[in-house]
Motif scaffolding. Structure first.
Motif, PDB file in Angstrom:
ATOM      1  N   LEU A 188      -5.877  -4.319   5.813  1.00  0.00           N
ATOM      2  CA  LEU A 188      -5.503  -2.444   5.265  1.00  0.00           C
ATOM      3  C   LEU A 188      -5.185  -1.699   5.930  1.00  0.00           C
ATOM      4  CD1 LEU A 188      -7.592  -3.543   1.634  1.00  0.00           C
ATOM      5  CD2 LEU A 188      -4.764  -3.372   1.840  1.00  0.00           C
ATOM      6  N   HIS A 189      -4.885  -0.993   6.085  1.00  0.00           N
ATOM      7  CA  HIS A 189      -4.956   0.072   7.220  1.00  0.00           C
ATOM      8  C   HIS A 189      -4.302   1.623   6.770  1.00  0.00           C
ATOM      9  CE1 HIS A 189      -3.933  -3.995   9.999  1.00  0.00           C
ATOM     10  NE2 HIS A 189      -4.240  -2.737  10.929  1.00  0.00           N
ATOM     11  N   SER A 232     -16.954  -6.617   9.606  1.00  0.00           N
ATOM     12  CA  SER A 232     -17.072  -6.229   7.860  1.00  0.00           C
ATOM     13  C   SER A 232     -18.605  -5.817   7.648  1.00  0.00           C
ATOM     14  CB  SER A 232     -16.017  -7.210   6.941  1.00  0.00           C
ATOM     15  OG  SER A 232     -15.193  -6.979   7.190  1.00  0.00           O
ATOM     16  N   SER A 253     -13.860   2.240   5.084  1.00  0.00           N
ATOM     17  CA  SER A 253     -13.888   1.139   6.175  1.00  0.00           C
ATOM     18  C   SER A 253     -12.708  -0.364   5.445  1.00  0.00           C
ATOM     19  CB  SER A 253     -14.143   0.374   6.605  1.00  0.00           C
ATOM     20  OG  SER A 253     -14.186  -0.787   8.243  1.00  0.00           O
ATOM     21  N   ILE A 254     -11.803   0.026   6.825  1.00  0.00           N
ATOM     22  CA  ILE A 254      -9.942  -0.901   6.886  1.00  0.00           C
ATOM     23  C   ILE A 254      -9.623  -1.119   8.267  1.00  0.00           C
ATOM     24  CG2 ILE A 254      -8.919  -0.657   4.683  1.00  0.00           C
ATOM     25  CD1 ILE A 254      -7.333   2.162   5.993  1.00  0.00           C
ATOM     26  N   THR A 274       0.559  -1.136  -0.229  1.00  0.00           N
ATOM     27  CA  THR A 274       0.114   0.109  -0.186  1.00  0.00           C
ATOM     28  C   THR A 274       0.386   1.830   0.073  1.00  0.00           C
ATOM     29  OG1 THR A 274      -1.686  -1.024   1.178  1.00  0.00           O
ATOM     30  CG2 THR A 274      -1.981   1.296   1.452  1.00  0.00           C
ATOM     31  N   THR A 313     -10.501  -8.621   2.704  1.00  0.00           N
ATOM     32  CA  THR A 313      -9.565  -7.986   1.874  1.00  0.00           C
ATOM     33  C   THR A 313      -9.231  -6.459   3.196  1.00  0.00           C
ATOM     34  OG1 THR A 313     -10.399  -7.150   0.352  1.00  0.00           O
ATOM     35  CG2 THR A 313      -9.270  -9.089  -0.161  1.00  0.00           C
ATOM     36  N   CYS A 314     -10.667  -5.933   3.486  1.00  0.00           N
ATOM     37  CA  CYS A 314     -10.688  -4.754   4.668  1.00  0.00           C
ATOM     38  C   CYS A 314      -9.828  -5.419   5.660  1.00  0.00           C
ATOM     39  CB  CYS A 314     -11.763  -4.417   4.427  1.00  0.00           C
ATOM     40  SG  CYS A 314     -12.437  -5.222   5.532  1.00  0.00           S
ATOM     41  N   ARG A 368     -14.113  -8.070  -0.180  1.00  0.00           N
ATOM     42  CA  ARG A 368     -13.785  -6.852   0.078  1.00  0.00           C
ATOM     43  C   ARG A 368     -14.006  -7.004   1.752  1.00  0.00           C
ATOM     44  NH1 ARG A 368     -12.347  -1.921  -2.271  1.00  0.00           N
ATOM     45  NH2 ARG A 368     -12.525  -2.283  -5.140  1.00  0.00           N
ATOM     46  N   ALA A 421     -10.330  -1.778   0.142  1.00  0.00           N
ATOM     47  CA  ALA A 421     -10.992  -1.821   1.508  1.00  0.00           C
ATOM     48  C   ALA A 421     -12.630  -1.732   0.956  1.00  0.00           C
ATOM     49  CB  ALA A 421     -10.844   0.208   1.532  1.00  0.00           C
ATOM     50  N   LYS A 422     -12.891  -2.063   2.669  1.00  0.00           N
ATOM     51  CA  LYS A 422     -14.705  -2.192   2.515  1.00  0.00           C
ATOM     52  C   LYS A 422     -15.799  -1.046   1.725  1.00  0.00           C
ATOM     53  CE  LYS A 422     -18.157  -0.733   4.598  1.00  0.00           C
ATOM     54  NZ  LYS A 422     -18.823   0.715   5.893  1.00  0.00           N
ATOM     55  N   LEU A 451      -6.209   2.510  -1.647  1.00  0.00           N
ATOM     56  CA  LEU A 451      -6.864   1.608  -0.213  1.00  0.00           C
ATOM     57  C   LEU A 451      -8.137   0.976  -0.965  1.00  0.00           C
ATOM     58  CD1 LEU A 451      -6.864   4.107   2.789  1.00  0.00           C
ATOM     59  CD2 LEU A 451      -5.614   0.943   2.155  1.00  0.00           C
TER      60      LEU A 451
END
Length: 327
Positions: free
Chosen positions: A201-202, A243, A254-255, A161, A197-198, A194, A181-182, A176
């Motif tokens: 991620l940050h 999620s 959201s992540i 990322t 996967t979210c 998603r 990301a969501k 993202l």
């Protein structure tokens, strides 16, 4: 408890020539194995139970099944029940359908009020001492491999990322979204991946640092308590439910791994409640305080997915309590 039972069975077999027997009757015991020994025209069968659930087993029916299996009409059935915080006076008042020996798994004491069972009780005591001696001689430290794998995956995802964002400190929102990301509108179009996967991620270096610190602190404990397989299920199901809650109740992108981490807090809370008779009440208070403080902080700050946190917490409680009633 199963580890203690396996150790006792192994030592009874090695030290006192007991034979191992499998109980394939679908009964409620700790594990499916016990030991037996033939003494001329009679046999002794030792089986193991958890004290709080020992009354669920009909000992008379169980004994009849064993007599047919071993082709023995003179069978002495001995129940070894694992317990904590039970005094001998209370033990004497227990109405048992067969011979009963209690092992205090906290103090490592053996309780037996029937003199006819003293020999077997002494054998169990020797087995317990042998197990303690071996553990002291060969201390083993479990490596929380699943927690480390999850951390590595999160770090790899963050490095990727940062590379695409051309910024190590803060992640680009478009990157993202690209990486999973969501985003509610995209999930509604069928991009359900998603929801998973979210979790990896940050949004920045501080975000991932705080989450990974929490994962090390909580994840290693939960992995040790529940074991690798159950821990993995708890983590990912909690993250998924987090999620889903976020998708249903929040329109924001959201992540982050915090929803799954809240699930681990839920699992820790369930463990504390189940083991309240064996561990200090401060454990439950500490877990609850961490949950409450983090929720308060979340509701006090912008851009925090509180619904995801609540969903993860609920998911962790449900999955660890319903699917895993016995640790």
């Amino acid at each position: 408890m199963e580890k203690i039972i396996k150790g006792l069975i192994k030592n009874l077999s090695n030290l006192y020539n007991y034979n191992i027997i499998e109980f394939d009757y679908g009964i409620d015991l700790i594990g499916n194995f016990g030991v037996f020994k033939n003494n001329g025209d009679s046999s002794v069968v030792i089986f193991f139970s958890e004290f709080n659930s020992r009354d669920k087993l009909d000992k008379a029916v169980f004994k009849n099944l064993l007599e047919r299996k071993l082709d023995c009409n003179n069978l002495n059935l001995i129940e070894v029940s694992l317990v904590s915080k039970l005094d001998l006076e209370h033990y004497r008042k227990i109405n048992s359908q067969c011979g009963l020996i209690l092992i205090d798994i906290v103090q490592k004491n053996i309780m037996c009020s029937d003199p006819s069972l003293n020999e077997i009780a002494n054998q169990l005591g020797t087995c317990m001492n042998n197990m303690i001696r071996i553990n002291n001689r060969n201390p083993s430290k479990k490596i929380p491999i699943i927690t480390y794998i999850i951390i590595v995956l999160n770090i790899i995802a963050y490095i990727f990322t940062a590379y695409l964002s051309k910024n190590i400190a803060d992640s680009n929102i478009n990157v993202l979204v690209l990486l999973g990301a969501k985003v509610n509108s995209l999930i509604s179009q069928g991009q359900y991946y998603r929801l998973i996967t979210c979790m990896f991620l940050h949004g920045g270096i501080i975000h991932i640092a705080l989450n990974m610190y929490a994962l090390v602190a909580i994840g290693t404990l939960v992995e040790d308590i529940y074991g690798k397989t159950k821990y993995t299920i708890i983590y990912f199901i909690s993250g998924l439910i987090s999620s889903i809650f976020s998708f249903e109740f929040s329109q924001s992108i959201s992540i982050g791994a915090s929803g799954a981490i809240f699930g681990l807090l839920g699992a820790s809370l369930v463990f504390g409640i189940k083991m309240k008779d064996r561990i200090h009440k401060d454990y439950i208070i500490n877990v609850l305080s961490v949950v409450v403080v983090n929720l308060i902080i979340g509701f006090s700050m912008p851009n925090v997915d509180n619904f995801g946190h609540i969903g993860g917490l609920i998911g962790g409680i449900i999955i660890s309590y319903v699917l895993f009633p016995r640790l």
